[in-house]
Design a protein around this motif. Structure first.
Motif, PDB file in Angstrom:
ATOM      1  N   LEU A  44      21.280  10.174 -13.198  1.00 53.69           N
ATOM      2  CA  LEU A  44      21.644   8.779 -13.424  1.00 53.69           C
ATOM      3  C   LEU A  44      20.392   7.899 -13.460  1.00 53.69           C
ATOM      4  N   THR A  45      19.458   8.169 -12.547  1.00 54.06           N
ATOM      5  CA  THR A  45      18.202   7.416 -12.539  1.00 54.06           C
ATOM      6  C   THR A  45      17.406   7.662 -13.815  1.00 54.06           C
ATOM      7  N   SER A  46      17.346   8.921 -14.251  1.00 52.21           N
ATOM      8  CA  SER A  46      16.601   9.255 -15.460  1.00 52.21           C
ATOM      9  C   SER A  46      17.179   8.538 -16.680  1.00 52.21           C
ATOM     10  N   PHE A  47      18.496   8.576 -16.848  1.00 53.31           N
ATOM     11  CA  PHE A  47      19.126   7.898 -17.989  1.00 53.31           C
ATOM     12  C   PHE A  47      18.965   6.377 -17.875  1.00 53.31           C
ATOM     13  N   GLY A  48      19.057   5.845 -16.648  1.00 48.30           N
ATOM     14  CA  GLY A  48      18.892   4.413 -16.472  1.00 48.30           C
ATOM     15  C   GLY A  48      17.507   3.939 -16.866  1.00 48.30           C
ATOM     16  N   LEU A  49      16.487   4.724 -16.536  1.00 51.39           N
ATOM     17  CA  LEU A  49      15.126   4.354 -16.927  1.00 51.39           C
ATOM     18  C   LEU A  49      14.945   4.409 -18.439  1.00 51.39           C
ATOM     19  N   MET A  50      15.554   5.401 -19.081  1.00 49.90           N
ATOM     20  CA  MET A  50      15.440   5.479 -20.544  1.00 49.90           C
ATOM     21  C   MET A  50      16.241   4.381 -21.235  1.00 49.90           C
ATOM     22  N   ALA A  51      17.367   3.968 -20.629  1.00 52.40           N
ATOM     23  CA  ALA A  51      18.162   2.894 -21.219  1.00 52.40           C
ATOM     24  C   ALA A  51      17.433   1.556 -21.132  1.00 52.40           C
ATOM     25  N   GLY A  52      16.644   1.373 -20.072  1.00 53.74           N
ATOM     26  CA  GLY A  52      15.865   0.147 -19.939  1.00 53.74           C
ATOM     27  C   GLY A  52      16.706  -1.041 -19.525  1.00 53.74           C
ATOM     28  N   ALA A  53      16.105  -2.231 -19.606  1.00 47.24           N
ATOM     29  CA  ALA A  53      16.776  -3.460 -19.172  1.00 47.24           C
ATOM     30  C   ALA A  53      17.966  -3.797 -20.055  1.00 47.24           C
ATOM     31  N   GLY A  54      17.936  -3.372 -21.320  1.00 45.73           N
ATOM     32  CA  GLY A  54      19.042  -3.670 -22.226  1.00 45.73           C
ATOM     33  C   GLY A  54      20.303  -2.893 -21.918  1.00 45.73           C
ATOM     34  N   GLY A  55      20.171  -1.779 -21.212  1.00 47.19           N
ATOM     35  CA  GLY A  55      21.336  -1.001 -20.836  1.00 47.19           C
ATOM     36  C   GLY A  55      22.020  -0.319 -21.999  1.00 47.19           C
ATOM     37  N   THR A  56      21.267   0.124 -23.009  1.00 45.41           N
ATOM     38  CA  THR A  56      21.838   0.836 -24.150  1.00 45.41           C
ATOM     39  C   THR A  56      21.875   2.320 -23.821  1.00 45.41           C
ATOM     40  N   TYR A  57      23.059   2.839 -23.556  1.00 38.88           N
ATOM     41  CA  TYR A  57      23.185   4.187 -23.023  1.00 38.88           C
ATOM     42  C   TYR A  57      23.417   5.256 -24.085  1.00 38.88           C
ATOM     43  N   THR A  58      23.444   4.904 -25.355  1.00 40.15           N
ATOM     44  CA  THR A  58      23.607   5.926 -26.384  1.00 40.15           C
ATOM     45  C   THR A  58      22.311   6.721 -26.533  1.00 40.15           C
ATOM     46  N   PHE A  59      22.444   8.000 -26.840  1.00 36.51           N
ATOM     47  CA  PHE A  59      21.259   8.841 -27.009  1.00 36.51           C
ATOM     48  C   PHE A  59      20.426   8.389 -28.211  1.00 36.51           C
ATOM     49  N   ALA A  83      13.546   4.278 -27.855  1.00 32.62           N
ATOM     50  CA  ALA A  83      12.928   3.448 -26.812  1.00 32.62           C
ATOM     51  C   ALA A  83      11.506   3.917 -26.527  1.00 32.62           C
ATOM     52  N   GLU A  84      10.638   2.967 -26.192  1.00 31.69           N
ATOM     53  CA  GLU A  84       9.268   3.257 -25.801  1.00 31.69           C
ATOM     54  C   GLU A  84       9.126   3.013 -24.296  1.00 31.69           C
ATOM     55  N   LEU A  85       8.632   4.016 -23.588  1.00 33.46           N
ATOM     56  CA  LEU A  85       8.540   3.950 -22.140  1.00 33.46           C
ATOM     57  C   LEU A  85       7.104   3.710 -21.712  1.00 33.46           C
ATOM     58  N   ALA A  86       6.936   2.878 -20.702  1.00 36.30           N
ATOM     59  CA  ALA A  86       5.619   2.700 -20.102  1.00 36.30           C
ATOM     60  C   ALA A  86       5.250   3.944 -19.302  1.00 36.30           C
ATOM     61  N   THR A  87       4.047   3.961 -18.776  1.00 35.43           N
ATOM     62  CA  THR A  87       3.531   5.176 -18.127  1.00 35.43           C
ATOM     63  C   THR A  87       4.347   5.559 -16.904  1.00 35.43           C
ATOM     64  N   ILE A  88       4.578   4.613 -16.012  1.00 37.89           N
ATOM     65  CA  ILE A  88       5.297   4.934 -14.771  1.00 37.89           C
ATOM     66  C   ILE A  88       6.761   5.270 -15.046  1.00 37.89           C
ATOM     67  N   PRO A  89       7.511   4.465 -15.828  1.00 37.77           N
ATOM     68  CA  PRO A  89       8.882   4.890 -16.148  1.00 37.77           C
ATOM     69  C   PRO A  89       8.962   6.245 -16.842  1.00 37.77           C
ATOM     70  N   ALA A  90       8.007   6.528 -17.735  1.00 39.71           N
ATOM     71  CA  ALA A  90       8.018   7.827 -18.410  1.00 39.71           C
ATOM     72  C   ALA A  90       7.828   8.969 -17.405  1.00 39.71           C
ATOM     73  N   PHE A  91       6.929   8.764 -16.439  1.00 42.98           N
ATOM     74  CA  PHE A  91       6.725   9.771 -15.396  1.00 42.98           C
ATOM     75  C   PHE A  91       7.989   9.969 -14.572  1.00 42.98           C
ATOM     76  N   LEU A  92       8.642   8.846 -14.201  1.00 40.80           N
ATOM     77  CA  LEU A  92       9.846   8.939 -13.370  1.00 40.80           C
ATOM     78  C   LEU A  92      11.012   9.564 -14.132  1.00 40.80           C
ATOM     79  N   VAL A  93      11.080   9.320 -15.436  1.00 41.34           N
ATOM     80  CA  VAL A  93      12.139   9.946 -16.240  1.00 41.34           C
ATOM     81  C   VAL A  93      12.036  11.461 -16.166  1.00 41.34           C
ATOM     82  N   VAL A  94      10.827  12.003 -16.365  1.00 43.28           N
ATOM     83  CA  VAL A  94      10.649  13.452 -16.326  1.00 43.28           C
ATOM     84  C   VAL A  94      10.887  13.985 -14.923  1.00 43.28           C
ATOM     85  N   LEU A  95      10.370  13.278 -13.903  1.00 45.51           N
ATOM     86  CA  LEU A  95      10.532  13.735 -12.523  1.00 45.51           C
ATOM     87  C   LEU A  95      12.000  13.816 -12.135  1.00 45.51           C
ATOM     88  N   THR A  96      12.755  12.764 -12.395  1.00 42.85           N
ATOM     89  CA  THR A  96      14.170  12.778 -12.018  1.00 42.85           C
ATOM     90  C   THR A  96      14.981  13.758 -12.869  1.00 42.85           C
TER      91      THR A  96
END
Length: 671
Positions: free
Chosen positions: A175-190, A196-209
């Motif tokens: 859930l955390t990984s998908f939430g970070l990829m969805a971003g502030a807009g909350g677009t949950y479609t794949f 979406a373009e991820l910053a360094t820290i969110p990109a790291f957290l997406v892979v970690l989670t």
């Protein structure tokens, strides 16, 4: 249309099992219906395997969250895993027709079995994060209820609790990984997540989670603690699906995020996955080597094989980031091939274990023996499965591990020094895991099926014949192990189409020499043909038979059987599982598992027997999870005291909370 109809049938079968009660004919009909529905999904997966990006069917339904619909889509990757899931589901469902009568609480299994199949397929079809997580929880809860089916056993209840905790942890991470990829807009479609373009820290957290969430369900070390508890607790045909394909659904989620939705994972994560996979492979097979419970041994073996597949995935990430798409495709083909192979031979082995348990009532290796003569169908199928999981040519397990090793041989050419030195270490871990796996299954098969019966139940196994549905299912899976090893080029060509969108390159593993040769590196070295090996082996066997019958004598010779100098027919004179694994336990167990042997010798003149006891620990549980459990209990005990406060105590706590919140507000309002 076929997919929607098959999934609808699974839901209706669950309702039928609830309404119709506990009659045996109901359970047989439900399992037969599950086999038909799974066959429909299997055909759909095979039909859509290899289609182009524009041919992926999709559907949007008015379900889910109020501000979004439910999106479903079938592409190459999901089609491949649908084949993996539903091939095993067809086998387990047909097997369950004859096996369900052996279950102590069949009414607690049948309603949830079709829902389990529905959940796994829904995960593969989901095209938005919400439906993915709903289907993921559906899969987890349905399997959890079947783990808890024999709820009278304290061991099963403990396994169900651990499984539920780890399942909740995995879902929270995803859930955390998908939430970070969805971003502030909350677009949950794949589709939106891919853009979406991820910053360094969110990109790291997406892979970690994603690694934590999918890895906990797949059984990667150190997130594997639930797996050897829950898989043996479930009925054997459910264990076959949990171990053979549910862990592959978890790997599907990992591949979907890392290679599709995220798509730009740095090589450091590839190196980390390779290390995690290598550690899982070695530790998983070491755990399995020292088990006496047959189903727990198979469950720990799943940890090893998931680790082998993750090595291929990690290597693919490293090659992709280094600008080597051909080698990335080779590593991914090897990893996906091992996923396919493991789903087949692990399903076969769990079904064989179920046949043994239903005939003998024994799960302990020390209570088995001599079953090949009493259960020839099960013994022959289990032999093929054991050889396949030991990566012996020309069976399927050898091909996938050989492809991963071929990719590993190219790893030192990567530009990163960590990979230059790390890849040979991971290759050595993979080779060690393969050797230990062969030892593990020589031990398991030899103790269970060869020699003489070690118990009365094993000696009377032939009094409980295995139903035809169970026998023919095992025979079909055993034949599939041979076919997947004999025609590997056909499989690798299909897998190359699956990995093409992930690497941007269609890599034909047989490009240099053509069918039936695999030549991933070059045409002059590193080539293999399972087809030729099977043909030559069959020809040599036929020649040997002809020569033996044509030139040999037909006279009968009689002599006393050689029994290592012992004429007594005493089962206790045979090797046991503990004695077989003792050398390896002394080499690896003393350091990894802190194994200690204690010998109790009677005093001179006493008639009591000498005793040898072995003490081992699970280092992951003792050093990681046990301290966490103690800390949680400590905090819970302290928090629990709050319900016994006086009125003054509660008023003081309310006043302190009010003061704290006012301080927070004042701090936030400072310029």
């Amino acid at each position: 249309m076929l997919i929607v109809a098959s999934l609808s049938v699974l839901v209706l079968l669950s309702a039928l099992a609830v309404v119709a009660g506990s009659r045996e004919i109901t359970h047989r009909l439900v399992h037969a219906g599950c086999a038909a529905a799974s066959l429909g999904l299997l055909v759909a997966g095979l039909t859509h395997l290899g289609i182009g990006p524009g041919g992926s069917p999709s559907i949007v339904l008015p379900l889910g969250l109020p501000w979004m619909a439910a999106h479903f889509r079938l592409d190459n990757l999901s089609a491949l895993f649908m084949v993996v899931v539903d091939l095993a589901a067809v086998a387990a469902s047909i097997y369950g027709i004859g096996y369900c009568r052996h279950l102590p609480e069949v009414r607690r299994v049948t309603p949830f079995f079709p829902l389990f199949l529905f959940g796994m397929n829904a995960v593969l079809l989901a095209d938005d994060a919400f439906m993915f997580l709903v289907a993921w929880e559906f899969m987890s809860l349905a399997s959890w209820l079947m783990v808890l089916s024999d709820h009278k056993s304290a061991e099963n209840r403990h396994a169900a609790v651990i499984y539920l905790i780890m399942a909740a942890f995995g879902t929270f991470c995803l859930l955390t990984s998908f939430g970070l990829m969805a971003g502030a807009g909350g677009t949950y479609t794949f589709a939106a997540m891919r853009q979406a373009e991820l910053a360094t820290i969110p990109a790291f957290l997406v892979v970690l989670t994603a690694v934590l969430g999918a890895g906990s369900k797949a059984g990667l070390v150190p997130l594997h603690v639930w797996l050897p508890l829950a898989h043996p607790a479930a009925p054997s045909h459910v264990s076959a699906l949990m171990s053979g394909v549910m862990t592959k659904v978890a790997l599907y989620g990992l591949i979907r995020i890392l290679f599709d939705l995220h798509g730009d994972v740095p090589w450091e994560w590839g190196a980390a996955l390779m290390v995690i996979g290598g550690a899982s492979a070695v530790l998983g097979v070491l755990y399995a080597l020292f088990q006496d419970d047959l189903k727990r041994l198979l469950a720990y073996s799943t940890v090893e094989n998931v680790g082998v597949a993750v090595i291929g995935l990690g290597l693919g990430i490293a090659f992709k980031d280094a600008g080597e798409p051909a080698l990335a495709a080779l590593a991914l083909v090897g990893g996906l091939y091992h996923i396919v192979n493991h789903s087949v031979f692990k399903t076969l082995l769990f079904l064989a274990a179920g046949a043994v348990i239903s005939a003998t009532g024994e799960r302990r290796l020390s209570g088995l023996g001599g079953l090949l003569n009493r259960m020839p169908w099960t013994g022959t199928a289990a032999l093929i499965g054991a050889a396949a999981i030991s990566a012996l040519p020309p069976l399927n397990g050898f091909v996938s591990e050989w492809l991963i090793l071929q990719a590993l041989f190219k790893g030192p050419g990567l530009p990163h020094w960590a990979m230059k030195f790390g890849v040979p270490v991971v290759g050595a871990m993979l080779a060690l895991a393969g050797a230990l796996a062969a030892t593990c299954f020589v031990r398991a098969y030899g103790i269970a099926f060869l020699g003489r019966p070690r118990s009365l139940a094993a000696a009377r196994a032939d009094l409980h014949p295995t139903p035809a549905s169970m026998r023919w299912t095992m025979a079909a899976l055993a034949l599939l192990c041979i076919l997947l090893g004999a025609i590997p080029v056909t499989v690798t060509d299909a897998l190359s189409a699956v990995v093409q969108p992930m690497t941007g390159l269609h890599f034909a593993v047989s490009a240099d020499l053509g069918w039936p040769w695999l030549s991933p590196v070059s045409s002059t070295r590193g080539s293999y043909s399972g087809t030729m090996l099977v043909m030559v082996g069959t020809a040599l066997f036929a020649i040997a038979v002809v020569l033996a019958h044509g030139l040999g004598t037909r006279r009968v010779r009689r002599a006393d059987a050689w029994d290592c100098g012992h004429r007594e027919d005493i089962p206790e004179t045979q090797y046991t599982g503990q004695s077989f694994s003792q050398p390896l336990r002394r080499v690896f167990g003393t350091s990894v598992f802190l194994a200690r042997e204690t010998v109790e010798m009677p005093e001179p003149g006493e008639r009591s027997p000498a005793r040898l006891s072995v003490r081992m620990i699970d280092p992951v549980w003792v050093w990681l999870y046990d301290p966490i459990a103690r800390a949680v209990n400590f905090i819970a005990d302290r928090v629990n005291r709050m319900q016994f406060l006086t009125v003054r105590g509660y008023l003081l706590m309310m006043f302190s909370t009010l003061v704290f919140m006012l301080l927070v507000v004042a701090w936030r309002q400072q310029p």
